[in-house]
Design an enzyme around this catalytic site. Sequence first.
Site, PDB file in Angstrom:
ATOM      1  CE  LYS A  40      -3.258  -2.489   2.965  1.00 19.05           C
ATOM      2  NZ  LYS A  40      -3.690  -2.674   4.356  1.00 19.05           N
ATOM      3  CG  ASP A  96       6.903   2.458  -0.093  1.00 19.67           C
ATOM      4  OD1 ASP A  96       7.680   1.554  -0.455  1.00 19.67           O
ATOM      5  OD2 ASP A  96       6.068   2.292   0.809  1.00 19.67           O
ATOM      6  CG  ASP A  99      15.250  -1.592   4.062  1.00 22.73           C
ATOM      7  OD1 ASP A  99      15.178  -0.596   4.795  1.00 22.73           O
ATOM      8  OD2 ASP A  99      15.844  -2.628   4.392  1.00 22.73           O
ATOM      9  CE  LYS A 127      14.683   3.351   4.873  1.00 19.00           C
ATOM     10  NZ  LYS A 127      14.040   2.698   6.036  1.00 19.00           N
ATOM     11  CG  PHE A 149      10.545   3.578  10.717  1.00 15.59           C
ATOM     12  CD1 PHE A 149      10.304   2.536   9.829  1.00 15.59           C
ATOM     13  CD2 PHE A 149       9.472   4.184  11.350  1.00 15.59           C
ATOM     14  CE1 PHE A 149       9.006   2.108   9.565  1.00 15.59           C
ATOM     15  CE2 PHE A 149       8.162   3.751  11.102  1.00 15.59           C
ATOM     16  CZ  PHE A 149       7.930   2.710  10.214  1.00 15.59           C
ATOM     17  CG  ASP A 156       2.439   1.370   7.202  1.00 13.97           C
ATOM     18  OD1 ASP A 156       3.382   1.118   6.410  1.00 13.97           O
ATOM     19  OD2 ASP A 156       1.911   0.508   7.927  1.00 13.97           O
ATOM     20  NE  ARG A 162      -0.690   2.153   4.657  1.00 11.26           N
ATOM     21  CZ  ARG A 162       0.368   1.379   4.444  1.00 11.26           C
ATOM     22  NH1 ARG A 162       1.374   1.838   3.740  1.00 11.26           N
ATOM     23  NH2 ARG A 162       0.415   0.156   4.937  1.00 11.26           N
TER      24      ARG A 162
HETATM   25  P1  IMP Z   1      12.788  -4.402   1.181  1.00 10.45           P
HETATM   26  O1  IMP Z   1      12.111  -5.628   0.671  1.00 10.45           O
HETATM   27  O2  IMP Z   1      13.638  -4.710   2.381  1.00 10.45           O
HETATM   28  O3  IMP Z   1      13.550  -3.661   0.126  1.00 10.45           O
HETATM   29  O4  IMP Z   1      11.685  -3.476   1.763  1.00 10.45           O
HETATM   30  C1  IMP Z   1      10.938  -2.652   0.973  1.00 10.45           C
HETATM   31  C2  IMP Z   1       9.591  -2.414   1.611  1.00 10.45           C
HETATM   32  O5  IMP Z   1       9.743  -2.042   2.962  1.00 10.45           O
HETATM   33  C3  IMP Z   1       8.869  -1.276   0.925  1.00 10.45           C
HETATM   34  O6  IMP Z   1       7.764  -1.784   0.244  1.00 10.45           O
HETATM   35  C4  IMP Z   1       8.449  -0.354   2.027  1.00 10.45           C
HETATM   36  O7  IMP Z   1       7.049  -0.298   2.082  1.00 10.45           O
HETATM   37  C5  IMP Z   1       8.977  -0.924   3.297  1.00 10.45           C
HETATM   38  N1  IMP Z   1       9.835   0.083   3.979  1.00 10.45           N
HETATM   39  C6  IMP Z   1      11.174   0.219   3.855  1.00 10.45           C
HETATM   40  N2  IMP Z   1      11.648   1.231   4.593  1.00 10.45           N
HETATM   41  C7  IMP Z   1      10.558   1.774   5.207  1.00 10.45           C
HETATM   42  C8  IMP Z   1      10.400   2.883   6.105  1.00 10.45           C
HETATM   43  O8  IMP Z   1      11.347   3.594   6.495  1.00 10.45           O
HETATM   44  N3  IMP Z   1       9.121   3.147   6.513  1.00 10.45           N
HETATM   45  C9  IMP Z   1       8.052   2.390   6.118  1.00 10.45           C
HETATM   46  N4  IMP Z   1       8.165   1.356   5.268  1.00 10.45           N
HETATM   47  C10 IMP Z   1       9.404   1.046   4.818  1.00 10.45           C
HETATM   48 MG    MG Z   2       5.793  -1.060   0.491  1.00 10.33          MG
END
Ligand code: IMP
Ligand code: MG
Length: 185
Positions: A40, A96, A99, A127, A149, A156, A162
């Site tokens: 979302k 969004d 990470d 990131k 964060f 969210d 959001r």
């Molecule tokens: P990844 O799979 O570790 O790359 O994570 C990506 C997902 O983590 C994204 O879809 C984001 O919604 C969520 N995410 C990563 N960092 C943040 C943050 O700082 N705040 C909220 N959601 C985050």
């Molecule tokens: Mg996400």
Amino acid sequence: MEELIMSNREILDVCEDIGAKLKDRLAKQDGVPVMVCVMKGAVNFMVNLMEALDMDILTDYIQVSSWQGTASTGTVTLKRDVTHRIKGRTIIVVEDVIDSGITMDFLIKHFQEMGAREVIVVALFDKTFKRKVNVKIDYVGKVLTEDKFLVGYGLDYRGLLRNVPFVYVPSKDELESWDAIIEGR
Ligand code: IMP
Ligand code: MG
């Protein structure tokens, strides 16, 4: 608020900039591209980005989950798939935050398996230093160099925040007050 990361004005500027670049790139292609929002968190960004993209596109939504509270679990589950045809088309995935890269790696492979001609990745934040798997991100709003964060503009904390039109780093007190709201205290 501990720190403002991106104001609404800055977000809209990013959308205009990426929208113009995407239009240039896609104008040379045949067929209609599909812009896919990763639900979302990317909903807010998707809306402003698609409005900034002055051309014919199909829009779709996909939902995956990997996060719980403020941390990633490392496994991705598909909760809702797209409904438009993907085969032979250019897919623009709108996210969004990138990470670990695990979510985007999963999504890129998912669209490739469905026969996408090309997968273009757009993220509001990256990131980069948190990466666990290598993924190619085509357009980024802002690269983050510190582990923070973020909440607001789709991002969210336990489903809250959001609807805030800008992105910021919350304080410990704010996080605790949201826990109280969620737990109904
Ligand atoms: P990844 O799979 O570790 O790359 O994570 C990506 C997902 O983590 C994204 O879809 C984001 O919604 C969520 N995410 C990563 N960092 C943040 C943050 O700082 N705040 C909220 N959601 C985050
Ligand atoms: Mg996400």
